[in-house]
Design an enzyme around this catalytic site. Structure first.
Site, mmCIF file in Angstrom:
data_model
loop_
_atom_site.group_PDB
_atom_site.id
_atom_site.type_symbol
_atom_site.label_atom_id
_atom_site.label_comp_id
_atom_site.label_asym_id
_atom_site.label_seq_id
_atom_site.Cartn_x
_atom_site.Cartn_y
_atom_site.Cartn_z
ATOM 1 N N ASP A 30 8.215 69.348 3.792
ATOM 2 C CA ASP A 30 8.908 68.166 3.284
ATOM 3 C C ASP A 30 9.652 68.598 2.018
ATOM 4 O OD1 ASP A 30 9.934 65.661 2.944
ATOM 5 O OD2 ASP A 30 8.043 64.603 3.214
HETATM 6 C C1 NOJ Z 1 11.290 63.226 2.026
HETATM 7 C C2 NOJ Z 1 10.663 62.410 3.106
HETATM 8 O O1 NOJ Z 1 9.259 62.358 2.931
HETATM 9 C C3 NOJ Z 1 10.965 62.931 4.495
HETATM 10 O O2 NOJ Z 1 10.431 62.050 5.437
HETATM 11 C C4 NOJ Z 1 12.444 63.097 4.661
HETATM 12 O O3 NOJ Z 1 12.734 63.501 5.964
HETATM 13 C C5 NOJ Z 1 12.920 64.103 3.644
HETATM 14 N N1 NOJ Z 1 12.666 63.590 2.310
HETATM 15 C C6 NOJ Z 1 14.408 64.428 3.793
HETATM 16 O O4 NOJ Z 1 15.173 63.372 3.377
#
Ligand code: NOJ
Length: 742
Positions: free
Chosen positions: A281
């Site tokens: 993430d």
């Molecule tokens: C953080 C989020 O937790 C995740 O779900 C997302 O895909 C990413 N950012 C990218 O934007």
């Protein structure tokens, strides 16, 4: 056929067999052999584009140079074919011309916004959900994207957690079926079709169980709960062929998920044989330093790669440390090769090596983003997502002959709010491409119906100065529709709330309107279950409309006037108070169960609160009524490898045609591990005309009776099982039992 042509044909056949097309794995291996360590590590880096802050193309020189050097594998947040093409061109200037992947959070639609995932889950309509993901993929892939960070398949039992909006609710069975449908929808028939996206099941794992519902928080849970409740939707996504998995921000029992070998190597890539790749993430590799699990970025990179994380989203820990880790013999280069092989395989499968610009056709982009068919599908999906919570004296559906309707509330005229949290401002398209609730009502009623409007108040704040006008407006109407709720960005990432009642003075507004004595319909717009006991107790008709997307206004009007008979059922329990959280239907019985509110003394209950939720899992009304009868079972005993058929007759006993979601629950009466009071094991959605009856049948096999025992083995234990067929988890209409034999 002449001799010559026979010769040519047989030569061709022969040449095909001695020079067979190289398989993707062979191509990947050949490419890998040519790559320097720096280029390999490059494939494992994912960078953010700059569109959010700057709009049109701004080329970050450092990023551009790295792409030209083959040091970047993927970008995220890059929108539009023109911009994608410009980055891809740079990648094509690199030594080995390895194309970039373009990822984006295409969560509930792209240009055409669909209902938020939790709302779609309320439809329990797997083909509609799959179609919604398909349309999102058609639009996004036409606009340069080839990878969506969806579906979020985290089970969520705490509505304080803002990301509850992004999943399919509380139940592992429903969540798994929906996870499967969404992956199929995004990826289409086959990765490599020009309109398919790589899906990404996230967040691996247990992110939805953040303590206290606080985003990014720790998770502490038993292995049994992890396997039984939180992992199944991921397994379903893997079974559906999901291309990628995103790990998560949280730690699980003290080990950050991003550096968690048990999750990524042992379960995902080991036991489940997942052959796609894992992306971190955003920054989560580096955040392991904050967790206090590693000392610095060097150790963070070591932990993540060892645990099985293949791509680094934006922390740059891989870029800055992997080569050194190999030099220091902390990791073997084979770990890097494995990660790169997984990433390259997907790039080949997507067809990017055949044509790196295959998702960059501006004409196709224009056509896909302006296809009126997509709005029609979004409207149908929105209709199917609206839950009728209450309808006293059949106030709904409204008559189209009404003389005057007052439409009141802070959400009546808003456009963008309807889009929900993960909306995407697609470049060069009309961002007002949303049907407001006001517009939807106007589209619906004829000339003879007068529509009155008053805002009443804002979503937040204490200002009640609009109440007087709202009350005056209500007094002039035959019926009042009140549209209230959250702001669209009060749920979503980092949007945890400790108080989940209606924000601002909206409840006071409802009270003021109720005092007029007019019939009132309340629309509650939100990304999570809210607490609204006064409305439940006092307002005659309530529709939970979540965030419904581009076609919100039309879909709401369709339901208000009965052009669509609501059929949705809640995919998550609605609590009566934050104090009840976590509350979910599939709880254990305990040694001192409370069975009703009159008997709470020395029971597993609060002394100051009902044992019942506001609305239970699986609940939702219709304009018609359904009778359940004639439960039949094909046997009263079952051998472990046998099956039992269960059937019932469902009759539409009301005046309207409709769809009913018939739910099958099972309870294992005695288990070596205590079993829940009931567990959803199947469901079926059927259409019935007024007066019509249909037989529904379910098949029970060992799989539906199994659970993880103390040794984490998936077993069905002999003994008695209750079989329940119901209209919700609390509204069980038919019940019987059978015995599983040794
Ligand atoms: C953080 C989020 O937790 C995740 O779900 C997302 O895909 C990413 N950012 C990218 O934007």
């Amino acid at each position: 056929m002449s001799k010559k042509s026979v010769f040519i044909v047989s030569f061709l056949t022969f040449s095909v067999s001695i020079f067979p097309q190289k398989s993707i794995d062979q191509k990947v291996d050949a490419l890998l052999k040519k790559m320097t360590i720096e280029e390999k590590i490059g494939q494992m880096n994912q960078y953010n584009d700059d569109w959010t802050s700057t709009g049109p193309v701004t080329v970050d020189n450092e990023k551009a140079a790295q792409i030209r050097n083959g040091q970047v594998g993927s970008l995220l947040n890059c929108l539009g074919t023109a911009r994608v093409r410009s980055w891809q061109k740079m990648a094509m200037q690199s030594r080995l011309k390895i194309p970039l992947l373009f990822g984006q959070d295409v969560i509930h639609g792209f240009k055409t916004t669909f209902p938020i995932p939790l709302a779609e889950a309320a439809s329990w309509d797997l083909s509609a959900i799959e179609l919604s993901a398909r349309i999102a993929a058609i639009e996004a892939s036409a606009s340069g994207i080839n990878w969506t960070f969806a579906p979020m398949v985290d089970i969520a039992r705490d509505p304080r957690w803002g990301r509850v909006m992004e999943g399919a609710g509380e139940d592992p069975y429903l969540g798994s079926r929906i996870a499967y449908a969404r992956v199929k929808g995004f990826q289409g028939e086959k990765l490599g079709s020009v309109n398919s996206l790589m899906a990404c099941a996230k967040h691996f794992a247990a992110y939805g169980a953040a303590i206290g519902g606080r985003d990014y928080n720790s998770v502490d849970m038993s292995n049994r709960l992890l396997w039984e409740v939180y992992l199944p939707p991921f397994k379903a996504a893997v079974d559906a062929g999901v291309s990628t998995i995103m790990n998560s921000f949280n730690d699980l029992n003290g080990v950050p998920a991003t550096g968690n070998k048990y999750l990524q190597r042992d379960i995902l890539k080991g036991k489940w044989g997942f052959d796609g790749f894992v992306v971190s993430d955003w920054g989560s590799i580096g955040e392991m330093i904050n967790h206090g699990n590693v000392k610095d970025e060097y150790e963070a990179a070591l932990s993540a790669i060892t645990a099985g994380c293949d791509m680094d989203m934006e922390s740059r820990c891989y870029k800055n440390n992997l080569e050194q880790l190999v030099k220091d013999k902390k990791i073997d280069v084979s770990l890097i090769d494995d990660a790169v092989r997984r990433i390259l395989r997907k790039k080949f499968e997507l067809g990017l090596f055949d044509d790196p610009y295959r998702f960059c056709n501006a004409d196709r982009e224009k056509a896909a983003l302006n296809d009126p068919e997509h709005s029609k599908i979004a409207r149908q999906m929105a209709e199917k997502s609206i839950v009728l919570l209450k309808n006293e004296n059949q106030l709904l559906p409204l008559s189209k002959e009404l003389k005057t309707i007052a439409f009141i509330g802070p959400l009546v005229k808003s456009l963008k709010q309807n889009k929900g949290f993960w909306d995407i401002d697609v470049p060069n398209t009309d961002s007002t491409f949303i049907v407001s609730q006001w517009q939807g009502l106007q589209n619906k009623v004829g000339q003879s119906t007068k529509l009155l409007y008053a805002k009443g108040c804002e979503i937040e704040g204490n200002d009640q100065s609009g109440f007087a006008k709202a009350v005056e407006t209500a007094k002039q109407a035959d019926v009042v529709i009140l549209s209230i709720g959250e702001r669209r960005d009060m749920s979503g990432e980092a949007k945890s709330r400790s108080n989940i009642t209606l924000p601002g003075v909206q409840e006071e507004l409802v009270r003021a309107i109720m005092a007029t004595g007019k019939p009132v319909v309340v629309l509650i717009n939100a990304g999570r279950p809210l607490v609204f006991n006064y409305i439940t107790d006092s307002v005659p008709a309530i529709l939970y409309t979540w965030w419904l997307g581009s076609e919100a206004g039309n879909a709401i009007a369709d339901v208000l006037f009965g052009d669509y008979n609501p059929s949705a059922k809640l995919p998550i329990t609605f609590p009566r108070s934050v104090g009840q959280i976590p509350i979910y239907y599939s709880h254990f019985n305990t040694g001192r169960p409370a069975t009703n509110d009159e008997d709470r003394n020395y029971r597993s209950a609060y002394t100051d609160l009902s044992i019942y939720p506001n609305y239970e899992f699986g609940y939702g009304l219709s304009y018609t009524t359904y009778q359940y009868s004639d439960l039949k079972m094909t046997a009263k005993t079952m051998n472990v490898n046998g099956k039992i058929g269960v059937s019932a007759i469902i009759t539409n006993t009301g005046k309207y045609a409709g769809e009913e979601i018939v739910q099958l629950y099972i309870r294992d009466k005695v288990g070596s591990i205590v079993r829940p009071v009931k567990e959803l094991k199947d469901f079926i959605k059927i259409h019935l005309n007024a007066g019509e009856s249909k037989t529904v049948t379910f098949s029970i096999d060992k799989e539906k009776l199994s659970f993880y025992n103390q040794r984490l083995e998936w077993v069905a234990e002999p003994g008695e099982f209750d079989v329940m067929i119901g209209a919700s988890s609390a509204d069980i209409r038919l019940k019987d039992s059978f015995e599983l034999l040794n």
